[in-house]
Design a protein around this motif. Sequence first.
Motif, PDB file in Angstrom:
ATOM      1  N   ASP A  59      82.120  16.822  22.186  1.00 46.11           N
ATOM      2  CA  ASP A  59      82.537  17.003  20.858  1.00 46.11           C
ATOM      3  C   ASP A  59      81.529  16.607  19.812  1.00 46.11           C
ATOM      4  OD1 ASP A  59      83.068  14.482  20.432  1.00 46.11           O
ATOM      5  OD2 ASP A  59      84.940  14.505  20.275  1.00 46.11           O
ATOM      6  N   ILE A  60      81.983  16.839  18.601  1.00 47.38           N
ATOM      7  CA  ILE A  60      80.854  16.695  17.468  1.00 47.38           C
ATOM      8  C   ILE A  60      80.472  15.085  17.614  1.00 47.38           C
ATOM      9  CG2 ILE A  60      82.756  16.109  15.832  1.00 47.38           C
ATOM     10  CD1 ILE A  60      80.884  17.562  13.763  1.00 47.38           C
ATOM     11  N   GLY A  61      81.465  13.979  17.986  1.00 48.36           N
ATOM     12  CA  GLY A  61      81.077  12.848  17.999  1.00 48.36           C
ATOM     13  C   GLY A  61      80.187  12.179  19.103  1.00 48.36           C
ATOM     14  N   THR A  62      80.230  13.144  20.110  1.00 54.58           N
ATOM     15  CA  THR A  62      79.300  12.994  21.208  1.00 54.58           C
ATOM     16  C   THR A  62      77.812  13.028  20.723  1.00 54.58           C
ATOM     17  OG1 THR A  62      81.042  14.261  22.600  1.00 54.58           O
ATOM     18  CG2 THR A  62      78.566  13.827  23.635  1.00 54.58           C
ATOM     19  N   PHE A  63      77.679  13.920  19.907  1.00 54.59           N
ATOM     20  CA  PHE A  63      76.187  14.272  19.276  1.00 54.59           C
ATOM     21  C   PHE A  63      75.803  13.640  18.208  1.00 54.59           C
ATOM     22  CE2 PHE A  63      77.382  17.942  22.120  1.00 54.59           C
ATOM     23  CZ  PHE A  63      76.180  17.617  23.251  1.00 54.59           C
ATOM     24  N   PHE A  64      76.864  13.527  17.331  1.00 54.10           N
ATOM     25  CA  PHE A  64      76.507  13.053  15.845  1.00 54.10           C
ATOM     26  C   PHE A  64      77.516  11.947  15.633  1.00 54.10           C
ATOM     27  CE2 PHE A  64      75.987  17.645  16.106  1.00 54.10           C
ATOM     28  CZ  PHE A  64      74.848  17.975  16.117  1.00 54.10           C
ATOM     29  N   PRO A  65      77.472  10.865  16.327  1.00 60.60           N
ATOM     30  CA  PRO A  65      78.414   9.735  15.829  1.00 60.60           C
ATOM     31  C   PRO A  65      78.437   9.307  14.609  1.00 60.60           C
ATOM     32  CG  PRO A  65      76.730   9.074  17.331  1.00 60.60           C
ATOM     33  CD  PRO A  65      76.488  10.349  17.265  1.00 60.60           C
ATOM     34  N   ASP A  66      79.682   8.948  13.898  1.00 57.42           N
ATOM     35  CA  ASP A  66      79.817   8.462  12.530  1.00 57.42           C
ATOM     36  C   ASP A  66      79.283   7.159  12.449  1.00 57.42           C
ATOM     37  OD1 ASP A  66      81.573   7.029  13.452  1.00 57.42           O
ATOM     38  OD2 ASP A  66      83.325   8.209  12.237  1.00 57.42           O
ATOM     39  N   THR A  67      78.723   6.461  13.520  1.00 59.96           N
ATOM     40  CA  THR A  67      78.477   5.113  13.297  1.00 59.96           C
ATOM     41  C   THR A  67      76.658   5.398  13.329  1.00 59.96           C
ATOM     42  OG1 THR A  67      77.889   5.203  15.686  1.00 59.96           O
ATOM     43  CG2 THR A  67      79.996   4.125  14.785  1.00 59.96           C
ATOM     44  N   ASP A  68      76.205   6.289  13.240  1.00 65.83           N
ATOM     45  CA  ASP A  68      74.503   6.724  13.249  1.00 65.83           C
ATOM     46  C   ASP A  68      74.281   6.940  11.951  1.00 65.83           C
ATOM     47  OD1 ASP A  68      72.053   7.421  13.322  1.00 65.83           O
ATOM     48  OD2 ASP A  68      72.147   8.362  15.380  1.00 65.83           O
ATOM     49  N   PRO A  69      73.342   6.072  11.392  1.00 65.07           N
ATOM     50  CA  PRO A  69      73.057   6.199   9.821  1.00 65.07           C
ATOM     51  C   PRO A  69      72.342   7.442   9.490  1.00 65.07           C
ATOM     52  CG  PRO A  69      71.853   4.463  10.603  1.00 65.07           C
ATOM     53  CD  PRO A  69      72.922   4.885  11.677  1.00 65.07           C
ATOM     54  N   ARG A  70      71.775   8.126  10.547  1.00 64.41           N
ATOM     55  CA  ARG A  70      71.131   9.499  10.359  1.00 64.41           C
ATOM     56  C   ARG A  70      71.885  10.359   9.647  1.00 64.41           C
ATOM     57  NH1 ARG A  70      68.350  11.015  15.682  1.00 64.41           N
ATOM     58  NH2 ARG A  70      70.220  10.096  16.507  1.00 64.41           N
ATOM     59  N   TRP A  71      73.331  10.403  10.290  1.00 58.52           N
ATOM     60  CA  TRP A  71      74.197  11.390   9.947  1.00 58.52           C
ATOM     61  C   TRP A  71      74.843  11.213   8.558  1.00 58.52           C
ATOM     62  CZ3 TRP A  71      71.375  14.027  12.733  1.00 58.52           C
ATOM     63  CH2 TRP A  71      71.199  13.707  13.969  1.00 58.52           C
ATOM     64  N   GLY A  72      74.567  10.125   7.669  1.00 58.80           N
ATOM     65  CA  GLY A  72      75.341   9.688   6.695  1.00 58.80           C
ATOM     66  C   GLY A  72      74.941  10.692   5.562  1.00 58.80           C
ATOM     67  N   GLY A  73      75.864  11.185   4.959  1.00 56.81           N
ATOM     68  CA  GLY A  73      75.928  12.357   3.807  1.00 56.81           C
ATOM     69  C   GLY A  73      75.066  13.503   4.213  1.00 56.81           C
ATOM     70  N   ILE A  74      74.899  13.914   5.330  1.00 58.99           N
ATOM     71  CA  ILE A  74      74.407  15.246   5.717  1.00 58.99           C
ATOM     72  C   ILE A  74      75.115  16.173   5.717  1.00 58.99           C
ATOM     73  CG2 ILE A  74      75.207  15.103   8.189  1.00 58.99           C
ATOM     74  CD1 ILE A  74      72.004  15.551   9.024  1.00 58.99           C
ATOM     75  N   ALA A  75      74.452  17.477   5.281  1.00 63.69           N
ATOM     76  CA  ALA A  75      75.301  18.777   5.422  1.00 63.69           C
ATOM     77  C   ALA A  75      75.689  19.220   6.713  1.00 63.69           C
ATOM     78  CB  ALA A  75      74.432  19.844   4.656  1.00 63.69           C
TER      79      ALA A  75
END
Length: 160
Positions: A59-75
């Motif tokens: 799922d989305i968390g597998t690839f883009f965990p919300d603990t990873d600052p890279r995905w902060g505020g990303i579209a």
Amino acid sequence: MSEFRTGLGYDKHPLVPGNQLVLGGISIDYFKSLAGHSDGDVLLHALVDALLGGAALGDIGTFFPDTDPRWGGIASQFFLEEAVHKLKAKKFEIVFIDGIILAEKPKLAPYFPRMKEKIAEIARISLDRISIKAKTGEKMDSVGQENAMASFVAATLRLD
Ligand code: MG
């Protein structure tokens, strides 16, 4: 012979004061925003989960965990682009996408054409393969009380 699979996705985010409501990859003029680590786009998040689910890729968390600052505020369209790439690499074709947005306000139907165009462009499928609907919460629960928006998406995939 082709094999068909259906993936199901769901997401929900809180509505907070703001003017950055993003749904289905488009900006909507409204006085509240969806809070989240990314832009909080519940429709695209549910869609990504439906696509990844149909391909049994997690799922989305597998690839883009919300603990990873890279995905902060990303579209969130970036997540969709990545999911589409992952499906393509596994030889899955997107046959049909059917989504529901759960939101009390605003009226979302006028925005469906632009959402469909956006999703069609990113997923590289024709508009007639995309359905988007909206439901209110009938003034009940967090959706009905205008404290949240949620989304369910079913995606049909074909594996040749
Ligand atoms: Mg989400």
